[in-house]
Design a protein around this motif. Structure first.
Motif, PDB file in Angstrom:
ATOM      1  N   MET C   1     -11.796  14.317 -63.550  1.00  0.00           N
ATOM      2  CA  MET C   1     -10.336  14.395 -63.363  1.00  0.00           C
ATOM      3  C   MET C   1      -9.701  13.176 -64.010  1.00  0.00           C
ATOM      4  O   MET C   1     -10.048  12.044 -63.668  1.00  0.00           O
ATOM      5  CB  MET C   1     -10.028  14.408 -61.863  1.00  0.00           C
ATOM      6  CG  MET C   1      -8.682  15.014 -61.522  1.00  0.00           C
ATOM      7  SD  MET C   1      -8.769  15.697 -59.854  1.00  0.00           S
ATOM      8  CE  MET C   1     -10.021  16.978 -60.098  1.00  0.00           C
ATOM      9  N   LEU C  44      -5.236   5.686 -56.703  1.00  0.00           N
ATOM     10  CA  LEU C  44      -4.572   6.581 -57.641  1.00  0.00           C
ATOM     11  C   LEU C  44      -3.470   5.814 -58.364  1.00  0.00           C
ATOM     12  O   LEU C  44      -2.931   4.824 -57.845  1.00  0.00           O
ATOM     13  CB  LEU C  44      -3.965   7.772 -56.885  1.00  0.00           C
ATOM     14  CG  LEU C  44      -4.986   8.703 -56.227  1.00  0.00           C
ATOM     15  CD1 LEU C  44      -4.287   9.636 -55.248  1.00  0.00           C
ATOM     16  CD2 LEU C  44      -5.734   9.496 -57.291  1.00  0.00           C
ATOM     17  N   ALA C 129      -4.465  14.735 -52.201  1.00  0.00           N
ATOM     18  CA  ALA C 129      -5.597  15.519 -52.717  1.00  0.00           C
ATOM     19  C   ALA C 129      -5.119  16.878 -53.218  1.00  0.00           C
ATOM     20  O   ALA C 129      -5.502  17.321 -54.304  1.00  0.00           O
ATOM     21  CB  ALA C 129      -6.654  15.681 -51.626  1.00  0.00           C
ATOM     22  N   GLN C 132      -3.412  16.883 -56.637  1.00  0.00           N
ATOM     23  CA  GLN C 132      -4.296  16.681 -57.786  1.00  0.00           C
ATOM     24  C   GLN C 132      -5.042  17.948 -58.189  1.00  0.00           C
ATOM     25  O   GLN C 132      -5.554  18.043 -59.302  1.00  0.00           O
ATOM     26  CB  GLN C 132      -5.347  15.607 -57.459  1.00  0.00           C
ATOM     27  CG  GLN C 132      -4.783  14.209 -57.302  1.00  0.00           C
ATOM     28  CD  GLN C 132      -5.861  13.213 -56.897  1.00  0.00           C
ATOM     29  OE1 GLN C 132      -6.695  12.829 -57.710  1.00  0.00           O
ATOM     30  NE2 GLN C 132      -5.863  12.810 -55.638  1.00  0.00           N
ATOM     31  N   THR C 133      -5.151  18.889 -57.247  1.00  0.00           N
ATOM     32  CA  THR C 133      -6.064  20.010 -57.480  1.00  0.00           C
ATOM     33  C   THR C 133      -5.388  21.373 -57.562  1.00  0.00           C
ATOM     34  O   THR C 133      -5.997  22.317 -58.067  1.00  0.00           O
ATOM     35  CB  THR C 133      -7.114  20.061 -56.347  1.00  0.00           C
ATOM     36  OG1 THR C 133      -6.426  19.986 -55.090  1.00  0.00           O
ATOM     37  CG2 THR C 133      -8.106  18.918 -56.457  1.00  0.00           C
TER      38      THR C 133
ATOM     39  N   ALA D 129      -8.727  18.378 -47.848  1.00  0.00           N
ATOM     40  CA  ALA D 129      -7.905  19.054 -48.855  1.00  0.00           C
ATOM     41  C   ALA D 129      -8.734  19.370 -50.101  1.00  0.00           C
ATOM     42  O   ALA D 129      -8.682  20.475 -50.633  1.00  0.00           O
ATOM     43  CB  ALA D 129      -6.700  18.184 -49.214  1.00  0.00           C
ATOM     44  N   PHE D 130      -9.519  18.393 -50.552  1.00  0.00           N
ATOM     45  CA  PHE D 130     -10.337  18.628 -51.753  1.00  0.00           C
ATOM     46  C   PHE D 130     -11.327  19.775 -51.521  1.00  0.00           C
ATOM     47  O   PHE D 130     -11.563  20.591 -52.399  1.00  0.00           O
ATOM     48  CB  PHE D 130     -11.108  17.364 -52.142  1.00  0.00           C
ATOM     49  CG  PHE D 130     -10.268  16.311 -52.839  1.00  0.00           C
ATOM     50  CD1 PHE D 130      -9.508  16.631 -53.958  1.00  0.00           C
ATOM     51  CD2 PHE D 130     -10.262  14.999 -52.395  1.00  0.00           C
ATOM     52  CE1 PHE D 130      -8.745  15.656 -54.615  1.00  0.00           C
ATOM     53  CE2 PHE D 130      -9.511  14.017 -53.040  1.00  0.00           C
ATOM     54  CZ  PHE D 130      -8.752  14.348 -54.148  1.00  0.00           C
ATOM     55  N   ARG D 145      -9.126   9.454 -54.501  1.00  0.00           N
ATOM     56  CA  ARG D 145      -9.648  10.109 -55.694  1.00  0.00           C
ATOM     57  C   ARG D 145     -10.856  10.977 -55.367  1.00  0.00           C
ATOM     58  O   ARG D 145     -11.452  10.860 -54.304  1.00  0.00           O
ATOM     59  CB  ARG D 145     -10.065   9.049 -56.718  1.00  0.00           C
ATOM     60  CG  ARG D 145      -8.902   8.164 -57.130  1.00  0.00           C
ATOM     61  CD  ARG D 145      -9.206   7.392 -58.391  1.00  0.00           C
ATOM     62  NE  ARG D 145      -9.762   6.095 -58.090  1.00  0.00           N
ATOM     63  CZ  ARG D 145      -9.920   5.129 -59.001  1.00  0.00           C
ATOM     64  NH1 ARG D 145      -9.573   5.337 -60.256  1.00  0.00           N
ATOM     65  NH2 ARG D 145     -10.424   3.971 -58.670  1.00  0.00           N
TER      66      ARG D 145
END
Lengths: 164, 164, 164, 164
Positions: C1, C44, C129, C132-133, D129-130, D145
């Protein structure tokens, strides 16, 4: 020092305010005094009673009569009262004029115990020490200091108690 | 009560232990006493000095001599000492045998102030109240109680102080 | 990422409420988001901006227009918005109807960060999170879950977010 | 997003360290994960299991085999593992080489949850969440991250995770 029993009378005040996450407001649920004594590893012989759970701005003369009566009737001669700060001086005056043979210490907090930065635990520790060592009389213990009931005022602009 | 200045002598102990997140161990960085006084909204006239930052198990007779000397030399007659609990009774005995004209109160904590459930703030509040009200002598204030230096022991099994 | 920069837009809400010890009321002073990122050891690449500091019940359509404009104008394509929970769904709908090429995640808290038992840090971690995804779209992240803006409602009786 | 059940496997680590007030040392008692989920008002469908309670420096290959077996045998395809940071990368590598059809996210904390300034709640929020959004694979989520298991190392000097 003999292990004399101390009575704690809970009346509410900022000490015991909590955050209601549904309404976003502050409210009284139950007292945190037992939890605070536990946190302080307190081993004093203590009898704690909740008389009321009110903001001290809402405290009436009837409420103050109840507090005076409980202090008078208590078998203990050393009593700590947790109380809102806004009218703590007024309640202390009621007690001071009526009770002369017991050591009574009022204390409270500027920030609820539940919130991060409360002065409550510090104040409770000091009040319990003052009540064990001071002669009969009615006192307010705040900011690490102790004042006789008739020589103290709350400085509302600064949120502290001072000699008067 | 006149606004008499109180001296606080910091010697370390659990009170001031922190968690080192790189090594995963406990260590001493700096004292939390000023932060605790701030949290307690303490308005006493206080002079705080750090004498050492040690685990009380590592405290030597030289360290104790330094503490005695500082108490003797201090212009204040009321002194609070923050100290590890393991040898608090021993340091109190050194002080008790040598200093008779000042009120000295030792206190500490079972859990570091930085951790969630510390008794430190409660103990500091009670020690500051006891030091203002007790006659000259050397005392230990823990668990809400106060003991003369020669009538106290730490119960290591239970982690509390008791009359001896 | 790739270490793509994330923008955080602060609008107030319970997240950032504090206790005013003079008035005994809750108020907004400054955002706690930077402190929370520090506590989370967040590494981050984040650009945080405070747009307003309001209770979401007081948020106007003008306020919502400002939020939409800032999202549109931001150079980042991944944006977290901290927002009061009461009208979070409404603001998400404004954004969802107008912005389709960015990933925008709204989050908040049921209890102020400053108070002991806040869900804020958990929610901020999950929102960062999710942002980012997830693919472009507008989402609400609360209670560990994530919902598209047009399939969520706040259950005010229980203080939780649920699929709608 | 369907309410798919997530498994949390607890293995100990700094996350769950507590302070033993009798010995003054850090130890494992029980996991704080359920309390943390409660604090985060987490409403995900979660099945939490404690596999072991160890400092990750003490984790053996047998322990790692147990973790791999539990991940393989779990009916859930999304798994969060709480783990000490010192050997998190090593355990992730064991998992990464053996399991390819599930989304597994390892997380931990630099400071115990019980202590004031823990990153644990933030990390748990981000890991949950990830795990809901990333494709099958083994990942480490720290510092906000996320890294694939074979592209991450712990920078022990700084106490952070970084791309490798």
């Amino acid at each position: 020092m003999p292990p004399e029993r101390i009575r704690i009378l809970v009346t509410g005040g900022t000490f015991d305010k909590e955050y209601n996450e549904l309404s976003g407001t502050l409210f009284f649920h139950d007292t945190h005094v037992p939890e605070m004594l536990h946190l302080g590893r307190c081993l004093l012989d203590i009898e704690a009673r909740t008389l009321m759970m009110v903001d001290s701005l809402d405290m009436t003369d009837d409420d103050r009569r109840i507090i005076v009566e409980h202090c008078r009737a208590a078998p203990e001669s050393r009593i700590v009262i947790t109380h809102g700060t806004d009218t703590m001086v007024e309640t202390a005056a009621h007690l001071g004029r009526e009770i002369r043979d017991k050591t009574i210490v009022l204390t409270g907090a500027m920030v609820p115990y539940r919130f991060g930065s409360s002065d409550g635990l510090f104040n409770l520790g000091s009040a319990l020490a003052f009540v064990q060592t001071l002669p009969p009389g009615v006192y307010i213990a705040m900011n690490g200091r102790v004042f006789p009931w008739d020589k103290v005022r709350k400085n509302k602009g600064q949120g502290v108690f001072e000699a008067a």
